[in-house]
Design a protein around this motif. Structure first.
Motif, short mmCIF file in Angstrom:
data_model
loop_
_atom_site.label_atom_id
_atom_site.label_comp_id
_atom_site.label_asym_id
_atom_site.label_seq_id
_atom_site.Cartn_x
_atom_site.Cartn_y
_atom_site.Cartn_z
N UNK A 108 -6.55 -11.07 -2.89
CA UNK A 108 -5.62 -11.28 -1.78
C UNK A 108 -4.83 -10.00 -1.49
N UNK A 109 -4.42 -9.30 -2.54
CA UNK A 109 -3.71 -8.05 -2.36
C UNK A 109 -4.56 -7.03 -1.62
N UNK A 110 -5.81 -6.87 -2.03
CA UNK A 110 -6.69 -5.89 -1.39
C UNK A 110 -6.96 -6.25 0.06
N UNK A 111 -7.14 -7.52 0.34
CA UNK A 111 -7.37 -7.95 1.73
C UNK A 111 -6.16 -7.62 2.60
N UNK A 112 -4.98 -7.87 2.06
CA UNK A 112 -3.77 -7.59 2.84
C UNK A 112 -3.56 -6.09 3.00
N UNK A 113 -3.80 -5.35 1.95
CA UNK A 113 -3.70 -3.90 2.02
C UNK A 113 -4.59 -3.34 3.12
N UNK A 114 -5.84 -3.74 3.14
CA UNK A 114 -6.80 -3.20 4.11
C UNK A 114 -6.47 -3.64 5.52
N UNK A 115 -6.04 -4.89 5.68
CA UNK A 115 -5.67 -5.37 7.01
C UNK A 115 -4.50 -4.56 7.56
#
Length: 719
Positions: free
Chosen positions: A436-443
């Motif tokens: 979830x952290x990586x998805x939010x970071x990339x978004x």
């Protein structure tokens, strides 16, 4: 006078709000000022032209009675045994953090945390100074220490802001930039730890560990053209040839150095000129975030918002980036959110509790690297890391982040034996919080900084790493192709006589080449720790080693996917890389090494000018095999194609045996010009077949109605 208990609480860092007792207060009808100055002989309060003497108590507290409420800021006049000092009272100012900032931080939505926490230039009551704020919810007390107070933990205790979930604050009027400081934090166990500022923008040069008061507002930029172009460029459809560099050991002979390291500004010019000449589109810096231990190469960071002081100030680093942008060279940095070191001055056990890391070592400690693992499920922690990523992209105009060790973040059992890890809520091994952290970071990175890249160093088959989050992907722009690297190096290390049995090692990568947006890496990891240099991996005599390596590089550049190559590989230096010594620039006195450098330069410039090599890197439309089956002669041929259906024919002979009159099918009739021949004499090749062009004949070959007949030299890569 306040009670002895209150005095001890302030002096021993057991007080959550020293401002309630120090500074200006109204007692009944009297106005008084309390100061704690244990080394002072006398303290007076000065308002306008009037001076009020104080009364000293044995504990080092001073009481000054005023005849009326001050209508403006007062100054404290302090007499020490051998000096005097005049300053505004830090305890006479209101808090410098707003409720909205506090709310956004704890909600996990403060994308510019670096503008409110840490040390910030601030103006309060018409007085300029520095505001200090730090998150330490489990602390018993926090004090600001530095040169300005003799590193005495009792002089400047901070207050815990109401409703802030543990943010401590103090405003230091008239403090100048450049002051060294730390936070002294008293834990619930009664220990006092001295911590570097997690949001510090500049650090003391190692082995020192203090933070340095810094303000980026004076940095100027002149890269508007680059930034505008970046925002309107899709990096997936642009050339990307990255030169990976460790700044401390690049050390070009023309580089000016003052002492142990060169300055960012000098590096900008010498490195910039070299990269421009060599034709690379971008550089990628091994982690530039501050770190204490040189042999970690920066992968154990302690300053997530501070460029390393080894090479100068943050302003010097900004100059470095700005200058490279003016030369039309992009800058990427390695960024490490997977783990952090256990150094006592850093993030670990920050306030005595597991604040940034997981409390349980099965989740919070990395056994391989002996480091702490971030608690990605804690909103303040993920907010801290995302703010760090955006800080580099926005404040320093960095063009992309290469996120290190992503695989270790994705799996709870990464590098752990059975019984040494905890499952997720569904009983599986995936780390949902990290995902979830990586998805939010990339978004957020793609939304707020269009045109930038976030590249995953991810070594497993985790699905959809570089696919959009709306498609259930992680949302990275690209992913390193570790499978291609491993198979390709293993093939090229094989003796040519055996290669006919291993051709699938080169062809297999095209089975999955378009499953992700891949970057092809020949990185620092392949030339350290006993692995040897790339030239030493090649079989055969000296001539064959260089011919093999030229063929490898050309194959890499023609293969679908963006490119990254580590510094020194373009020189074919014999020794493996070490951070403790310079690249072996002296090898360029040898014609073989000079030829390799010239070949790398030609390869880059041809790659950039021919969009067949990069316009369709991530689509089947951009690649077509001509012949992948001639393993008996170890010859491969394929086409790279652009959107206009133009194509470039790529042919490689992977043995030292020339292949005369070799027939290759071509898609259309006509004249075929040689773009690049890795066997060219100017690169150190044999110049076995000096032809510059071939005309097709109406002879059917490889399912094409036309073909060309060529004399393939030993180890060439011809396009």
């Amino acid at each position: 006078m306040i009670s002895p208990e209150q005095q001890r609480a302030i002096c021993e860092l057991n007080h959550e709000n020293p401002h309630n007792y120090l500074g200006l207060h109204k007692i009944d009808e009297k106005w008084i000022v309390r100061n704690y100055e244990p080394f002072a002989e006398q303290v007076n309060i000065s308002i306008d032209s009037k001076t009020y003497p104080s009364t000293r108590h044995e504990s080092g507290f001073f009481i000054t009675e005023l005849d009326k409420e001050p209508k403006k800021n007062y100054k404290v006049q302090i007499k020490y045994p051998d000096s005097t000092l005049s300053k505004y009272d830090p305890y006479s100012f209101l808090p410098s953090l707003g409720e909205l900032d506090i709310h956004l931080m704890h909600e996990g939505n403060h994308l510019e945390l670096y503008k409110v926490l840490g040390s910030q230039s601030f103006r309060s009551n018409d007085i300029d100074g520095i505001s200090f704020k730090v998150w330490a919810p489990e602390a018993q007390g926090v004090s600001l220490i530095g040169n300005f107070n003799g590193w005495n933990k009792a002089i400047n205790p901070m207050r815990k802001l109401m409703g802030s979930n543990g943010i401590w604050e103090i405003f230091m009027p008239e403090m100048a930039l450049g002051e060294y400081y730390k936070f002294a934090i008293k834990t619930k166990d009664g220990d006092i730890v001295e911590k570097q500022d997690p949001l510090g923008k500049f650090c003391e040069l190692r082995p020192g560990t203090a933070s340095v008061v810094w303000d980026n507002s004076e940095i100027t930029w002149s890269d508007d053209k680059w930034m505008s172009q970046r925002a309107n460029t899709d990096p997936l459809k642009a050339p990307l040839s990255i030169y990976e560099i460790h700044l401390g050991s690049w050390n070009h002979p023309e580089l000016k150095r003052d002492g142990e390291f060169a300055n960012y500004r000098d590096l900008a010019h010498t490195l910039g000129e070299y990269i421009k000449e060599m034709g690379y589109t971008h550089i990628e810096l091994l982690p530039i975030t501050e770190f204490p231990y040189d042999p970690s190469w920066g992968y154990q960071a302690t300053g997530y918002f501070a460029p390393s002081s080894r090479f100068g100030t943050p302003a010097d680093f900004a100059y470095f980036i700005n200058h490279l942008h003016e030369l039309e060279i992009g800058v990427l940095i390695d960024w490490v959110p997977a783990h952090f070191p256990t150094d006592r001055h850093a993030l670990g056990k920050f306030d005595g509790s597991s604040l940034y890391e997981h409390d349980n070592p099965d989740e919070g400690y990395h056994p391989d690297w002996k480091t702490f693992i971030f608690n990605f499920g804690r909103t303040e922690v993920s907010n801290f890391l995302i703010s760090s990523a955006l800080y580099w992209l926005k404040e320093f105009h960095i063009d992309g982040l290469r996120v290190d060790a992503v695989a270790s973040m994705l799996y709870r059992d990464y590098s752990r034996n059975e019984g040494e890890w905890r499952t997720n809520k569904d009983g599986g091994r995936e780390n949902y919080e990290a995902i979830e952290f990586l998805q939010r970071l990339n978004t957020l990175a793609h939304e707020t900084c269009p045109g930038t890249m976030v590249i995953a160093e991810e070594s497993t088959a985790f699905p959809k790493v570089s696919r959009p989050t709306y498609d259930n992907g992680l949302g990275f722009t690209m992913k390193w192709n570790m499978g291609w690297m491993h198979d390709t190096l293993e093939y090229f290390s094989t003796e040519p006589v055996h290669r006919k049995h291993h051709q699938n090692q080169l062809t297999f990568s095209l089975v999955y080449a378009f499953n992700e947006n891949f970057v092809l890496p020949l990185s620092h990891d392949e030339v350290v720790h006993g692995k040897g240099s790339l030239i030493n991996k090649m079989p055969g005599d000296i001539w064959q080693k260089f011919a093999n390596l030229r063929c490898l590089y050309a194959y890499m550049y023609a293969h679908p996917g963006k490119k990254i190559i580590f510094m020194g590989c373009e020189l074919a230096q014999w020794s493996e890389w070490s951070e403790a010594k310079s690249l072996d620039w002296a090898t360029l006195n040898n014609d073989n090494h000079k030829g390799m450098q010239e070949f790398s330069k030609s390869l880059n410039h041809i790659y950039k000018q021919e969009n067949c090599f990069w316009e369709n890197d991530f689509s089947h439309e951009g690649f077509e095999w001509v012949d992948a089956q001639d393993n008996e002669q170890s010859v491969l041929s394929f086409l790279r194609k652009n959107n206009a259906k133009e194509s470039i024919l790529c042919v490689m002979n992977l043995t030292p045996v020339p292949r005369d009159s070799y027939i290759i099918g071509v898609p259309t009739a006509g004249n075929y010009q040689i773009l690049l021949n890795s066997d060219d004499g100017s690169f150190g090749g044999s110049n076995y077949s000096p032809n510059k062009s071939y005309h097709s004949s109406p002879i059917t070959a490889h399912n094409n109605s036309n073909s060309i007949c060529v004399d393939l030299p030993p180890y060439p890569y011809c396009t």
